[in-house]
Write a protein that holds these residues in place. Structure first.
Motif, PDB file in Angstrom:
ATOM      1  N   MET B  90      -2.995 -17.121  10.515  1.00 22.50           N
ATOM      2  CA  MET B  90      -3.514 -15.685  11.179  1.00 22.50           C
ATOM      3  C   MET B  90      -2.350 -14.417  10.975  1.00 22.50           C
ATOM      4  SD  MET B  90      -5.567 -14.784  14.344  1.00 22.50           S
ATOM      5  CE  MET B  90      -3.969 -14.332  15.119  1.00 22.50           C
ATOM      6  N   LEU B  91      -1.344 -14.873  11.523  1.00 24.79           N
ATOM      7  CA  LEU B  91      -0.075 -13.930  11.187  1.00 24.79           C
ATOM      8  C   LEU B  91       0.151 -13.643   9.828  1.00 24.79           C
ATOM      9  CD1 LEU B  91       2.471 -15.664  13.664  1.00 24.79           C
ATOM     10  CD2 LEU B  91       1.179 -13.377  13.991  1.00 24.79           C
ATOM     11  N   MET B  92       0.152 -14.634   8.998  1.00 28.25           N
ATOM     12  CA  MET B  92       0.458 -14.580   7.498  1.00 28.25           C
ATOM     13  C   MET B  92      -0.508 -13.482   6.968  1.00 28.25           C
ATOM     14  SD  MET B  92       1.163 -18.076   5.688  1.00 28.25           S
ATOM     15  CE  MET B  92       0.998 -17.867   3.754  1.00 28.25           C
ATOM     16  N   GLU B  93      -1.797 -14.022   7.275  1.00 25.22           N
ATOM     17  CA  GLU B  93      -2.934 -13.190   6.539  1.00 25.22           C
ATOM     18  C   GLU B  93      -3.001 -11.728   7.071  1.00 25.22           C
ATOM     19  OE1 GLU B  93      -6.422 -15.567   7.134  1.00 25.22           O
ATOM     20  OE2 GLU B  93      -5.548 -17.220   5.845  1.00 25.22           O
ATOM     21  N   ARG B  94      -2.681 -11.552   8.112  1.00 24.42           N
ATOM     22  CA  ARG B  94      -2.344 -10.198   8.759  1.00 24.42           C
ATOM     23  C   ARG B  94      -1.469  -9.366   8.110  1.00 24.42           C
ATOM     24  NH1 ARG B  94      -1.952 -10.227  15.176  1.00 24.42           N
ATOM     25  NH2 ARG B  94      -3.965 -11.247  15.107  1.00 24.42           N
ATOM     26  N   ARG B  95      -0.357  -9.911   7.965  1.00 29.71           N
ATOM     27  CA  ARG B  95       0.868  -9.335   7.048  1.00 29.71           C
ATOM     28  C   ARG B  95       0.306  -9.103   5.550  1.00 29.71           C
ATOM     29  NH1 ARG B  95       5.575  -8.478   5.271  1.00 29.71           N
ATOM     30  NH2 ARG B  95       5.377  -9.971   3.369  1.00 29.71           N
ATOM     31  N   PHE B  96      -0.411  -9.987   4.932  1.00 32.22           N
ATOM     32  CA  PHE B  96      -0.957  -9.758   3.557  1.00 32.22           C
ATOM     33  C   PHE B  96      -1.816  -8.559   3.624  1.00 32.22           C
ATOM     34  CE2 PHE B  96       0.870 -13.944   2.744  1.00 32.22           C
ATOM     35  CZ  PHE B  96       1.858 -13.594   1.629  1.00 32.22           C
ATOM     36  N   ASP B  97      -2.752  -8.513   4.723  1.00 31.47           N
ATOM     37  CA  ASP B  97      -3.712  -7.436   4.956  1.00 31.47           C
ATOM     38  C   ASP B  97      -2.947  -6.181   4.752  1.00 31.47           C
ATOM     39  OD1 ASP B  97      -5.903  -9.318   4.608  1.00 31.47           O
ATOM     40  OD2 ASP B  97      -6.329  -9.105   6.732  1.00 31.47           O
ATOM     41  N   ARG B  98      -1.925  -6.173   5.707  1.00 28.49           N
ATOM     42  CA  ARG B  98      -1.140  -4.799   5.886  1.00 28.49           C
ATOM     43  C   ARG B  98      -0.557  -4.410   4.616  1.00 28.49           C
ATOM     44  NH1 ARG B  98       0.954  -6.890  10.782  1.00 28.49           N
ATOM     45  NH2 ARG B  98       2.949  -7.287   9.805  1.00 28.49           N
ATOM     46  N   LEU B  99       0.175  -5.544   3.874  1.00 27.18           N
ATOM     47  CA  LEU B  99       0.738  -5.274   2.581  1.00 27.18           C
ATOM     48  C   LEU B  99      -0.529  -4.521   1.502  1.00 27.18           C
ATOM     49  CD1 LEU B  99       2.952  -8.067   1.690  1.00 27.18           C
ATOM     50  CD2 LEU B  99       3.520  -5.628   1.924  1.00 27.18           C
ATOM     51  N   GLY B 100      -1.731  -5.210   1.780  1.00 25.31           N
ATOM     52  CA  GLY B 100      -2.648  -4.669   0.989  1.00 25.31           C
ATOM     53  C   GLY B 100      -3.219  -3.272   1.125  1.00 25.31           C
ATOM     54  N   VAL B 101      -2.979  -2.848   2.560  1.00 25.22           N
ATOM     55  CA  VAL B 101      -3.380  -1.616   2.902  1.00 25.22           C
ATOM     56  C   VAL B 101      -2.340  -0.740   2.350  1.00 25.22           C
ATOM     57  CG1 VAL B 101      -3.445  -0.074   4.749  1.00 25.22           C
ATOM     58  CG2 VAL B 101      -4.655  -2.235   5.114  1.00 25.22           C
ATOM     59  N   LEU B 102      -1.009  -1.172   2.539  1.00 29.81           N
ATOM     60  CA  LEU B 102       0.062  -0.234   2.001  1.00 29.81           C
ATOM     61  C   LEU B 102      -0.111   0.061   0.671  1.00 29.81           C
ATOM     62  CD1 LEU B 102       3.146  -1.628   4.168  1.00 29.81           C
ATOM     63  CD2 LEU B 102       2.219   0.658   4.165  1.00 29.81           C
ATOM     64  N   LEU B 103      -0.236  -1.079  -0.087  1.00 29.94           N
ATOM     65  CA  LEU B 103      -0.465  -0.865  -1.665  1.00 29.94           C
ATOM     66  C   LEU B 103      -1.549  -0.171  -1.863  1.00 29.94           C
ATOM     67  CD1 LEU B 103       0.065  -4.555  -2.889  1.00 29.94           C
ATOM     68  CD2 LEU B 103       1.705  -2.386  -3.231  1.00 29.94           C
ATOM     69  N   GLU B 105      -3.060   2.529  -0.281  1.00 31.65           N
ATOM     70  CA  GLU B 105      -2.392   3.766   0.443  1.00 31.65           C
ATOM     71  C   GLU B 105      -1.377   4.420  -0.825  1.00 31.65           C
ATOM     72  OE1 GLU B 105      -2.475   3.568   5.113  1.00 31.65           O
ATOM     73  OE2 GLU B 105      -0.571   3.646   4.245  1.00 31.65           O
ATOM     74  N   GLU B 106      -0.464   3.616  -1.232  1.00 35.51           N
ATOM     75  CA  GLU B 106       0.535   4.143  -2.338  1.00 35.51           C
ATOM     76  C   GLU B 106      -0.304   4.462  -3.486  1.00 35.51           C
ATOM     77  OE1 GLU B 106       4.068   1.315  -3.863  1.00 35.51           O
ATOM     78  OE2 GLU B 106       4.315   1.831  -1.654  1.00 35.51           O
ATOM     79  N   GLU B 107      -1.269   3.577  -3.872  1.00 39.18           N
ATOM     80  CA  GLU B 107      -2.016   3.989  -5.054  1.00 39.18           C
ATOM     81  C   GLU B 107      -2.966   4.919  -5.070  1.00 39.18           C
ATOM     82  OE1 GLU B 107      -5.418   1.299  -7.425  1.00 39.18           O
ATOM     83  OE2 GLU B 107      -3.711   0.151  -6.845  1.00 39.18           O
ATOM     84  N   ALA B 108      -3.348   5.474  -3.915  1.00 40.53           N
ATOM     85  CA  ALA B 108      -4.165   6.573  -3.656  1.00 40.53           C
ATOM     86  C   ALA B 108      -3.307   7.802  -3.744  1.00 40.53           C
ATOM     87  CB  ALA B 108      -4.841   6.547  -2.198  1.00 40.53           C
ATOM     88  N   ALA B 109      -2.117   7.729  -3.057  1.00 41.84           N
ATOM     89  CA  ALA B 109      -1.123   8.844  -3.086  1.00 41.84           C
ATOM     90  C   ALA B 109      -0.597   8.973  -4.542  1.00 41.84           C
ATOM     91  CB  ALA B 109      -0.058   8.605  -2.193  1.00 41.84           C
ATOM     92  N   GLU B 110      -0.403   8.038  -5.437  1.00 41.99           N
ATOM     93  CA  GLU B 110      -0.252   8.257  -6.956  1.00 41.99           C
ATOM     94  C   GLU B 110      -1.067   8.937  -7.431  1.00 41.99           C
ATOM     95  OE1 GLU B 110       1.152   4.736  -9.787  1.00 41.99           O
ATOM     96  OE2 GLU B 110       2.244   4.676  -7.847  1.00 41.99           O
ATOM     97  N   GLN B 111      -2.505   8.501  -7.171  1.00 46.68           N
ATOM     98  CA  GLN B 111      -3.485   9.228  -7.896  1.00 46.68           C
ATOM     99  C   GLN B 111      -3.888  10.543  -7.418  1.00 46.68           C
ATOM    100  OE1 GLN B 111      -7.183   6.921  -6.988  1.00 46.68           O
ATOM    101  NE2 GLN B 111      -6.942   5.727  -8.876  1.00 46.68           N
ATOM    102  N   VAL B 112      -3.528  10.923  -6.101  1.00 48.28           N
ATOM    103  CA  VAL B 112      -3.433  12.385  -5.661  1.00 48.28           C
ATOM    104  C   VAL B 112      -2.478  13.051  -6.657  1.00 48.28           C
ATOM    105  CG1 VAL B 112      -3.025  14.072  -3.870  1.00 48.28           C
ATOM    106  CG2 VAL B 112      -4.688  11.712  -3.398  1.00 48.28           C
ATOM    107  N   SER B 113      -1.359  12.652  -6.678  1.00 48.02           N
ATOM    108  CA  SER B 113      -0.172  13.477  -7.218  1.00 48.02           C
ATOM    109  C   SER B 113      -0.250  13.531  -8.811  1.00 48.02           C
ATOM    110  CB  SER B 113       1.275  12.734  -6.843  1.00 48.02           C
ATOM    111  OG  SER B 113       1.180  11.633  -7.579  1.00 48.02           O
ATOM    112  N   ARG B 114      -1.168  12.477  -9.242  1.00 52.43           N
ATOM    113  CA  ARG B 114      -1.378  12.562 -10.741  1.00 52.43           C
ATOM    114  C   ARG B 114      -2.562  13.699 -10.787  1.00 52.43           C
ATOM    115  NH1 ARG B 114      -1.319   7.025 -12.136  1.00 52.43           N
ATOM    116  NH2 ARG B 114      -3.210   6.571 -11.204  1.00 52.43           N
TER     117      ARG B 114
END
Lengths: 129, 129
Positions: B90-103, B105-114
């Protein structure tokens, strides 16, 4: 003698408190070997050995960049053990369920025979009166 | 050095193919030690030793009636291991979920700046025309 299988190494890897603590730490994110070793009162070599056991068991992977070796949890590393346990639990519960059904059937049969026996007793009592 | 705990014995108990095969057999129902020993090409004493390890690990219990010792699976015997694994997953998956959210968000931010950069280019092009 049965053949040794990879799942043996996985179970054995978790049968040691330091190795479980290392996994615990890695659930928070990747870490370098020296950072992982810090909280433990043991040599770096001993920690490296524990990490190698975890890597052989499929729980972590490590990567050396420059002079730093970084470890991270392997996604799906717990799956073989979790699946093995889940399958045996299922078989076990199915058996207990079957036992439960058998006991319920037995109890129902007993009640039927009890209620069938009652009128007999009443008949006997009436015959006595 | 971390302290040895009962969960060490439970993991170690399952880290051996003969012991896992004995559990497998017992998922079908209780059995006497001599019946359990039959399929294995080893001495009865060796099988008894494996059964003792399983009993110490909390997976089975045994009862001697007359000269026959019968073993059965302990209900809930797998729970400590299954719970330990489930909590770490559960801890591991939660971390991967957080990583997924971060990625994401990063992708969304990149699209906005593009898309913010696009009009600039168009303006420049227009200025050239």
């Amino acid at each position: 003698m049965l053949k040794h299988s990879p799942i043996d190494d996985s179970f054995r890897a978790l049968a040691e408190p330091t190795r479980r603590a290392l996994i615990e730490r890695l659930t928070q994110g990747p870490a370098s070997v020296s950072d992982l070793a810090k909280p433990f009162a043991m040599t770096l070599a001993a920690v490296v050995q524990h990490l190698q056991v975890l890597e052989a068991g499929g729980f972590i992977r490590s990567e050396k960049i420059g002079r730093v070796r970084t470890c991270r949890l392997e996604q799906g590393g717990f799956a073989p053990l979790a699946n093995w346990i889940a399958a045996r639990r299922m078989l076990m519960e199915r058996r207990f369920d079957r036992l439960g059904v058998l006991l319920a059937e037995e109890e129902a049969a007993e009640q039927v025979s009890r209620s069938a026996a009652k009128p007999k007793k009443q008949r006997r009592r009436r015959a006595k009166e």
